[in-house]
Design an enzyme around this catalytic site. Sequence first.
Site, PDB file in Angstrom:
ATOM      1  N   HIS A  12       0.805  -1.229   0.000  1.00 54.16           N
ATOM      2  CA  HIS A  12       0.000   0.000   0.000  1.00 54.16           C
ATOM      3  C   HIS A  12       0.837   1.278   0.000  1.00 54.16           C
ATOM      4  CE1 HIS A  12       0.951  -0.146   4.293  1.00 54.16           C
ATOM      5  NE2 HIS A  12       0.577   1.116   4.370  1.00 54.16           N
ATOM      6  N   ARG A  13       2.133   1.173   0.207  1.00 54.65           N
ATOM      7  CA  ARG A  13       2.985   2.362   0.166  1.00 54.65           C
ATOM      8  C   ARG A  13       3.663   2.556  -1.188  1.00 54.65           C
ATOM      9  NH1 ARG A  13       6.409   2.925   5.829  1.00 54.65           N
ATOM     10  NH2 ARG A  13       4.713   3.759   7.107  1.00 54.65           N
ATOM     11  N   TYR A 137      12.298 -11.441 -13.772  1.00 52.88           N
ATOM     12  CA  TYR A 137      11.105 -10.749 -13.265  1.00 52.88           C
ATOM     13  C   TYR A 137       9.869 -11.182 -14.055  1.00 52.88           C
ATOM     14  CZ  TYR A 137       7.963  -6.864 -12.086  1.00 52.88           C
ATOM     15  OH  TYR A 137       6.900  -6.109 -11.667  1.00 52.88           O
ATOM     16  N   ASN A 166       3.949   0.492 -18.570  1.00 51.23           N
ATOM     17  CA  ASN A 166       4.858   1.292 -17.750  1.00 51.23           C
ATOM     18  C   ASN A 166       4.070   2.341 -16.977  1.00 51.23           C
ATOM     19  OD1 ASN A 166       7.610   0.379 -18.881  1.00 51.23           O
ATOM     20  ND2 ASN A 166       6.441   0.911 -20.712  1.00 51.23           N
ATOM     21  N   LEU A 167       4.208   2.315 -15.655  1.00 50.62           N
ATOM     22  CA  LEU A 167       3.456   3.224 -14.793  1.00 50.62           C
ATOM     23  C   LEU A 167       4.352   4.332 -14.253  1.00 50.62           C
ATOM     24  CD1 LEU A 167       1.458   0.580 -12.719  1.00 50.62           C
ATOM     25  CD2 LEU A 167       0.665   1.869 -14.711  1.00 50.62           C
ATOM     26  N   ARG A 248       7.741   3.441 -25.911  1.00 54.25           N
ATOM     27  CA  ARG A 248       7.129   2.980 -24.668  1.00 54.25           C
ATOM     28  C   ARG A 248       5.734   3.591 -24.494  1.00 54.25           C
ATOM     29  NH1 ARG A 248      10.368  -0.233 -25.108  1.00 54.25           N
ATOM     30  NH2 ARG A 248      12.014  -0.938 -23.691  1.00 54.25           N
TER      31      ARG A 248
END
Length: 355
Positions: A12-13, A137, A166-167, A248
Amino acid sequence: MKKDSKIFIAGHRGLVGSAILKNLQEKGYTNFLLRTHNELDLTDQLAVQQFFREEKPEYVFLAAAHVGGIMANNTYRADFIYINMMIQNNVIYASFINKIKKLLFLGSTCIYPHEAPQPMAEDSLLTSPLEYTNEPYAIAKIAGIKMCESYNIQYGTNYLSVMPTNLYGPHDNFNLETSHVLPAMIRKIHLANCLHQGAWDKIRHDFTLRPVEGIGGDASEETLLVILKKYGITPGYVTLWGTGKPMREFLWSEEMADASVYIMEHIDFADLVKDRKEIRNTHINIGTGKEISIREVAYLIKQAIGFNGNIIFDESKPDGTMRKLTDVSKLHSLGWKHTVEIEEGISKLYQWYIS
């Protein structure tokens, strides 16, 4: 989900987890189970099982992950596969044992093959080799998808998987050693601009908040200059990895959160497998369906910051996958579309960073 349902947000962080928490709060949800890493180590199976037994969450957002950019993924390969598989195995299994109602597993579009047809549809998963630099990953995230599918098929659970592009957004990782490309470029160009202007107070403030390789803002100018140069930041110039040619897709993290909550509220696994003979590739891409080159992003950041120096691309460094555009037709068919475009998002993120 009911407004008072017990909701566990793992991570949550983090970038996405914090945005999911904010989104749920804004929509009137009130009953959250939140634990920091120090309070609950998700790689500890016994601790995770005890937490689920005692707290009895009803809904789980699995946003916790060990993440990083191309350099971190390629350097710490063992860490990326081990930590991520431990986290997701423990949380998904504990969710099953304790009969939670619904789970949302967050992955990444790096699950797709290096040479996947563009845009990348969900059905391109496992059709050819992965991109080498982030293969460990990606394999961990693929395992998470298959674990959710397998429990759904065998036990009738309701576990969904979403694969964000991609965020970027508030609470992003700006650590120059491990961050993703966009926040790394924002910090590098910000520091290059401060150095260009001789604004040492701002450089020291930045290093105080986010030390680099253990070096904080109280270090000497000479020491800070050495660290800055190591990361491609010199007076009048900033050097970025690769050619700048890779394309991207970027999604504002708060929109990823909105899509995640929307799917938890409105979509069940049964909706995704109607009339299928073989149940596979039930995950959902979350993105914009639009792409932009790394070079163009760098110059948008340069403009937003007001940097008057030069940007150099080090072509000796790896580019990674040349294109990573998601096919978001499934997402659109389920009723959700993005609204924040990249120019607005970069400006918002830089203002968040300096504040």
